[in-house]
Every structure is written in C-alpha cells, then in structure tokens.
Design an enzyme around this catalytic site. Structure first.
Site, mmCIF file in Angstrom:
data_model
loop_
_atom_site.group_PDB
_atom_site.id
_atom_site.type_symbol
_atom_site.label_atom_id
_atom_site.label_comp_id
_atom_site.label_asym_id
_atom_site.label_seq_id
_atom_site.Cartn_x
_atom_site.Cartn_y
_atom_site.Cartn_z
ATOM 1 N N GLY A 77 0.690 0.771 5.186
ATOM 2 C CA GLY A 77 0.835 2.003 4.193
ATOM 3 C C GLY A 77 0.978 1.603 2.778
ATOM 4 O O GLY A 77 -0.257 0.740 2.745
ATOM 5 N N SER A 78 1.376 2.123 2.258
ATOM 6 C CA SER A 78 0.883 2.127 1.002
ATOM 7 C C SER A 78 1.793 0.771 0.173
ATOM 8 O O SER A 78 3.182 0.437 0.284
ATOM 9 C CB SER A 78 1.508 3.423 -0.150
ATOM 10 O OG SER A 78 1.091 4.533 1.043
ATOM 11 N N VAL A 79 0.982 1.002 -1.237
ATOM 12 C CA VAL A 79 0.990 -0.387 -1.972
ATOM 13 C C VAL A 79 2.252 0.445 -3.155
ATOM 14 O O VAL A 79 1.168 1.275 -3.821
ATOM 15 C CB VAL A 79 0.332 -1.627 -1.951
ATOM 16 C CG1 VAL A 79 1.087 -2.522 -3.194
ATOM 17 C CG2 VAL A 79 0.325 -1.953 -0.761
ATOM 18 N N ASP A 128 -9.697 -8.911 8.923
ATOM 19 C CA ASP A 128 -9.454 -7.835 7.739
ATOM 20 C C ASP A 128 -10.021 -8.292 6.528
ATOM 21 O O ASP A 128 -9.556 -8.043 5.842
ATOM 22 C CB ASP A 128 -8.348 -7.377 7.786
ATOM 23 C CG ASP A 128 -8.838 -5.682 6.996
ATOM 24 O OD1 ASP A 128 -9.558 -5.108 6.918
ATOM 25 O OD2 ASP A 128 -7.609 -4.890 6.521
#
Length: 754
Positions: free
Chosen positions: A462-464, A584
């Site tokens: 998701g977004s931060v 990652d």
C-alpha cells in the site's frame, strides 16, 4: 437438486422483472447551503465553446465567496451547512470540498480519490455516495461505518440517517434517527429523497409515501421527482409542475405556479428548480429568494449520461456533446389532474401503456436477463476456480461460501477468517517488541483522511503517509490498498492481507538499529495500517537517482550506508529466530534517519528462512525486477543468498549511479549488472563510477574497488558462489576503515568462503 434448479430459475425471472424498473438516480448539478443566515446557491454551467461544466455560486445576502479554478470541470455537486463538494469530471472519481463561513472560505481539499461515484447526496452535515460497484461510501460522518451496509442504486441523506434504494426498488435506511430508520415503507420504489428528519419515496406507479417527522399531510397524485427540506417538501408532478407542502402552510410562490421544471433541489428551508423553458434557476423559501425573479441563468439541468431509460431532454446533446445526453425523469403511468394544492395545467397524456413504453419494457427486461445470466456464469467460474486454486506463500484469508456481495463485511462476521486468527495469535504472543494498537480515527485525523498531501511513497502492500500524532510523534503510516471485492480482485486483496501480516509478524519480534522500527498497527474492518518511526532523510534511491544535492556525495558516506544496511540484513539472516528472508532488498527499501543511519524497511514479502543453510523454500518468484535473484526466479528456490544477490545490485547502484534497470544512450533498457560487472572484472571500475561523486583519492580508490569486487561476488549466478551477509558486513567494514585509515586491501579478501 431439481427443486433447487427450479427455485434458482424463479429467482432469476423475478430479478429480471424488478431490474426493468426505471430508477431516478444521478448526480445533481444544483446545490444549496444555509450558513449563518446566508444562503449559498451553486450550479454547474456550460461556458461557450467549452465541453466542460464549471461551478458558479451566488450568496444571499452577499458575503460568501467560493474561489474555484476556472479550468476545473465538475460532473456533480452537493452542499450542506458550511460546505460545498464537487465531483471532478469526466471520471467522477475525485471529490473536492470547500469549508466556508461568512468570514472566510478555506482552500478546497480532496476527500475522495478512488472508484467513480455514480450517485451522490448530502444532508445538512453528512455526505454519502454510491460507487461503480453499488457500495455505499460516506464522508464527514465519523461515527457511521458504511462498510457492509449493502448495495444501493441511489441514496438520500438526512440528518444522521441515509436511505438507499436497491437495484430491485427496495428502500433501506441506516443511521441513528429512529423516526426514519426502521420505518421504511414496503414495496418497490423508483425515487427516494431525504429531508432533515423525514424521507419520502415515489413508488413504481408514481404514488408518494413519506415517513419520519411529518408536519402535514402529503399531497395525492402522481409524481416523478422530490425535494425535501427541514419541515417542508416539494414534488414534481408528472406534468412537470411543482407542488409544495409543509409547516405554516408552506406552498410554491404564486409567481412560479404553472412554471414547468426539469429538476428540483432543497436544503432546509430553501428550494430551487431548473425551468424547462430556458434552463434558468429559480429559488424560493425565504423572503429574499421569494422576491427575486431568477437566481442563475442557463444552468446545466442535469448530469450527462450515455444511457437514458426514459428519453432525453431536448437539445441536451448540445450541452453534453456527441454520444451523451441529459436524461428525462421517468414519468411512468399518468393520472387525472392532481388535487388543488397547486393547480397545474391539464396534461395531454393518455393513461395506459403505449407502444413505446412496451418496447422499452421488453428491451430492458431482455437486456437485464442477459446481464444476469452473464454474471451467473462468471460467478460459477469464480467459485469453481476458488475451489481448486491455492496461493503458495500467502494462503487463503477468507472462509469459503461467501458471495462477493457480502465480502465487505466478512471480516467482521466470518467465523473467524484466517487473517483474524493470525492477527489474534500475533497480538497475544507477548514476546518481541511492544506494539501499540492505534485507533483508526486518530490516523485519519493525522493524515487528513489519507490525503495525497501527506503521501510520501508506496510499499509492498500500500501507500505510505507522513503524519504527526497528537502526542507530537512524527510517524510514517503504511495503509493497505483497499479493493472492492469482486472475483477479479480477491487475489490481490489476499496478497495485501498476507503482506500486512508478514510485515507485522516480522517487525513485531525484531529490534535492531538498522531495521525500521514498527510502533504499532491498526486493524479496523477493511483497513490494514502499520505505523513506523519516520525516517526524515528518505530513501537511498532518492539520494542516488533524484536529489541533486545530498550528503551522500562522498565514497565514505556511501560505504557507511551500505554497511548499515548489510548489518540489518545480517540480523535477519543470522540472529532472528527463526531467520527471515526479506525478498525485496532494493535501494528504495533502505531508509535514512535524521543522523544518516541506514535502516532496512518493507517486510511485506518476507518469509521464514530454513534453519539449515543448505535448505531452500520452493516458492513462486516475488520481488522487484532488476533486483530479483535469477536463480530464485528460474528455479523457484529461495535461500538467504537471494537477498545477497539483491544487495549486490544495490552496491552496483551506489558505485555507478545507474538504476537497476535503466536506458542506455540509445534508449534501450539495460540491467546494471550486465553493464557494470564487466568493467569491474577487468579492473576498470574507474570507468563506471558515479560522476556526481568526486573522483576517489588514491586511498579511497582501493576501498571503492574492494566494494566493487564484493558486489561482483554478490551477483554471481549461482547462490553457493555468493558470500554470506556476515562476510559482506566484515568486508564493508574493512572498506570503510580503508577510506578513513588507508590500510591496504586486496581482492582475495572479498572472496566467498561458502
């Protein structure tokens, strides 16, 4: 089995019949707001020679100013006490709102960016809408949770309640106003409207039903549209004239009786209507407006649509453009002249069904039945696929047997989902780092409802967002992407949930100075949120590839950052119990704090590593292109050496200044490994060093070359030929010491001993 088939067939026939009911739901092009004894009336107008609808507002008396970008185009507007909101066109997926008073008007703020809104309404305080999947969404209503309420075709918002009309014409109201909620009439309806403390609906035969705090008896007759205020109401007869009723013998002003209207709107005591003859906006309800002949000239009489069930307005294609038009309200069955509350002209319609209406009915029913059968086919395929398919590394996070329509509420009602079990187990373990559970409302306020202004990046799920909490702590908030639940996005939602739990599990038991610290989490209905310490100086990726001026313009500073990151990864591989494979590692997942210490972040793809170094996990590939271990990708065998490969790519980035995947001078994509490694192998590292960093001194060149040889070892094609993270840490420490104290280094000391 046969009985079930007959029941299913009957259900489809009934559903196709109800789906033929024409519904009056769309966006509004007129809005009204009463604030501090002022009335703000806004409408969308079409400027000459422009295919756009711009916002035009006027205040009675003067005093309220709304500053609007003249180039902004809107598809619909709503308003309430002290606010005005507009859906940006053409997508209707962005909603901006102005807060205002007689003394000031604040800059517009975006409160929604997501699925397109196809129906929108506002009460005095709250805003609700229906998105493209018929899910209810509400704003400015903190105590109300709209998730799991149900599917609606249209909505109407009152004071602390919202009523929705389902696809088959059933009304359901929710909220805290018990005079309205639970008192809904039974039957099938085509229009629902809400006032301050009451609601009304038009049935499929165009009769009127009202419930809630009703001051006077409603009129009788046939109607096509409604506008409800606080203690007064108006309706549009089937012959397009208006009748009003309410407290203190409220009625339509005499000057407007006999005027034909296309649409009407209301808010508290004020009502407005768009005249059919010239599209002028007339308003009534207080002394100022009752005495004014016209409020705005040539407003847009309704939203543009590509499909109209009951015909299109004349000349509407000139307003909307080619291929789209403004729809006429559905008149349904006509009737004799209405009672003498406000005598309209005699209608020239004849009662009964004409050939055109029958044709519309037949086409609508056939089309609806075809759509239902198509949906059933995809539902069957979806259920069949879900029964035989498994995700290798994330597992199923929902219980079987739940239809897509009920998915938004399944996290609360399922018994109990795998995600809830894992989360409950994690929180109850009691070991590792203390985690705080943050209330969702606190995070919403800190990020201004996760606005784009607070967004600083994106992570694995998701977004931060950057935010400052009430206690003054500056934090980074990672919010999982929320997808509407359909057969095509459930897999993505499962992956997001798995990444959320993976990161929570990993960071909840890790405590190292070179790992980003997790402060806590929020798990509320469909929201998945993690809260971290805020890293003031951003990502290594930004400093390598985006920023022109950065303290990382020396080789010693870059090697120190590499050493910090290596220590964090070494902790995951060696000292965490059980060991963790990050999966990652990349320059954008290495963050820098206010003292330029590097920390590894984003554990959404991390997995428990096998205890035996020779063992591996068999998994489908995951990671970022350019950093992913080719052995892992090719053989689907994951070991700690996969992280080593990714870290080697980061080292090559830091040395050369090139991105992992970049374009050469001819614009052809190129991998940093393929480009840089041959130069290092030929002892020509000076030819590929980042030109933004001053050339290394004679002492630094040894350390830089040493790091280059280490990077080459890390990106060996076979994992067994790569060094361990402990060896990498030791070698980087020696390289950093060489920059500072000038010892002699040799390549032989970088070779892996594995």
């Amino acid at each position: 089995m046969a009985n079930n088939s007959y029941l299913l067939l009957i259900f489809f026939i009934c559903l196709s019949f109800f789906s033929c009911i024409p519904f009056a739901h769309s966006l509004s092009t007129v809005s009204i707001s009463e604030t501090d004894n002022h009335t703000l009336i806004c409408a969308l107008i079409k400027p000459p020679n422009r295919q756009a609808f711009v916002l035009n507002c006027t205040s009675f008396p003067q005093g309220i100013q709304i500053h609007v970008n003249p180039n902004a185009s809107f598809s619909g507007i709503v308003a309430g006490h002290g606010f005005l909101c507009g859906l940006r066109s053409p997508s209707s997926s962005i909603m901006v709102c102005w807060r205002f008073s007689t003394s000031e008007t604040k800059s517009p703020k975006r409160i929604h960016r997501g699925p397109a809104i196809k129906d929108l309404d506002a009460g005095n305080s709250h805003i609700c809408g229906v998105n493209g999947t018929n899910q209810l969404e509400c704003w400015q209503w903190r105590e109300f949770n709209s998730s799991g309420v149900g599917n609606f075709a249209s909505v109407a918002v009152g004071e602390n309640f919202v009523c929705g009309l389902s696809a088959i014409g059933i009304i359901r109201c929710v909220g805290s106003n018990t005079n309205v909620v639970g008192q809904e009439p039974r039957g099938n309806y085509s229009v629902v409207s809400a006032g301050f403390r009451h609601a009304c609906a038009i049935s499929d035969n165009n009769s009127l039903d009202c419930w809630g705090e009703i001051m006077v008896e409603k009129p009788q007759g046939k109607f096509i549209s409604l506008a409800l205020g606080e203690d007064r109401s108006c309706a549009l007869w089937h012959n397009e004239t208006v009748v009003c009723w309410g407290k203190n013998k409220f009625s339509l002003p005499e000057r407007l009786q006999g005027t034909y209207f296309i649409t009407i709107e209301a808010k508290r005591s004020v009502f407005c209507g768009v005249a059919k003859a010239n599209h002028s906006l007339y308003c009534w309800g207080n002394e100022i407006l009752d005495s004014k002949l016209m409020v705005l000239d040539k407003v847009v009489p309704g939203p543009c649509s590509s499909k109209c069930s009951c015909g299109i307005l004349e000349l509407s294609s000139d307003i909307c453009g080619q291929g789209v038009s403004i729809c006429k309200p559905c008149e349904g069955e006509t009737s004799p002249s209405p009672p003498p509350l406000a005598p309209p002209p005699q209608s020239h319609h004849t009662s009964g069904w004409n050939k055109k209406m029958v044709a519309f009915l037949v086409v609508g029913c056939v089309g609806s039945l075809a759509l239902i059968l198509l949906c059933c086919f995809f539902l069957y395929k979806y259920c069949k696929d879900r029964g035989c398919r498994r995700v290798h590394d994330s597992g199923r996070l929902d219980e079987p047997g739940t239809t897509p329509e009920n998915v938004p509420s399944q996290r609360q009602q399922a018994a109990p989902p795998v995600l809830e079990k894992r989360l409950s187990h994690l929180v109850s373990m009691g070991n590792g780092v203390h985690m705080e559970e943050f209330p969702l409302q606190m995070l919403l306020e800190a990020t201004n409802n996760f606005s784009e202004d607070h967004k600083i990046g994106a992570g694995s799920f998701g977004s931060v967002y950057r935010a400052t909490l009430d206690d003054g702590r500056e934090v980074a908030i990672k919010r999982a992407e929320i997808s509407m639940s359909t057969p095509y996005v459930n897999k993505r939602e499962e992956d997001n949930d798995s990444a959320f739990i993976n990161e929570l599990e990993a960071l909840s038991r890790l405590n190292h100075k070179n790992l980003v610290r997790l402060l806590g989490f929020c798990e509320d209905c469909n929201e998945r949120v993690l809260v971290y310490e805020y890293m003031k100086n951003g990502t290594l990726n930004d400093h390598l590839h985006k920023l022109q001026s950065t303290p990382l313009m020396s080789w010693a500073a870059r090697i120190k950052v590499a050493l910090d990151a290596a220590r964090g990864i070494e902790y995951l591989h060696v000292y965490a119990v059980p060991p963790i494979i990050h999966r990652d590692i990349k320059s954008s997942n290495i963050l820098l704090d206010d003292t330029w210490n590097a920390k590894v972040s984003d554990f959404g793809l991390s997995l428990m590593a096998p205890v035996d170094e020779e063992s591996h996990l068999s998994l489908l590939g995951a990671g970022t292109v350019g950093y992913m271990d080719p052995e892992y990708y090719r053989l689907q065998q994951l070991t700690t050496k996969s992280d080593v490969y990714s870290f080697g790519v980061v080292l090559l980035e830091m040395l050369s200044g090139y991105k992992a995947i970049h374009r050469n001078e001819n614009g052809v994509p190129r991998n940093v490994v393929d480009f840089v490694v041959p130069y290092i192998a030929q002892d020509e590292i000076h030819r590929i060093l980042d030109p933004k960093v001053p050339p290394p001194t004679p002492f630094e060149i040894e350390a830089v070359a040493y790091v280059g040889y280490l990077a080459v070892d890390c990106v060996n094609l076979e994992g067994r030929d790569r060094p361990s993270m402990t060896e990498i840490v030791n070698n980087l420490k020696r390289a950093l010491d060489a920059c500072l104290t000038h010892p002699t280094l040799s390549r032989s000391s970088t070779e892996s001993s594995t």
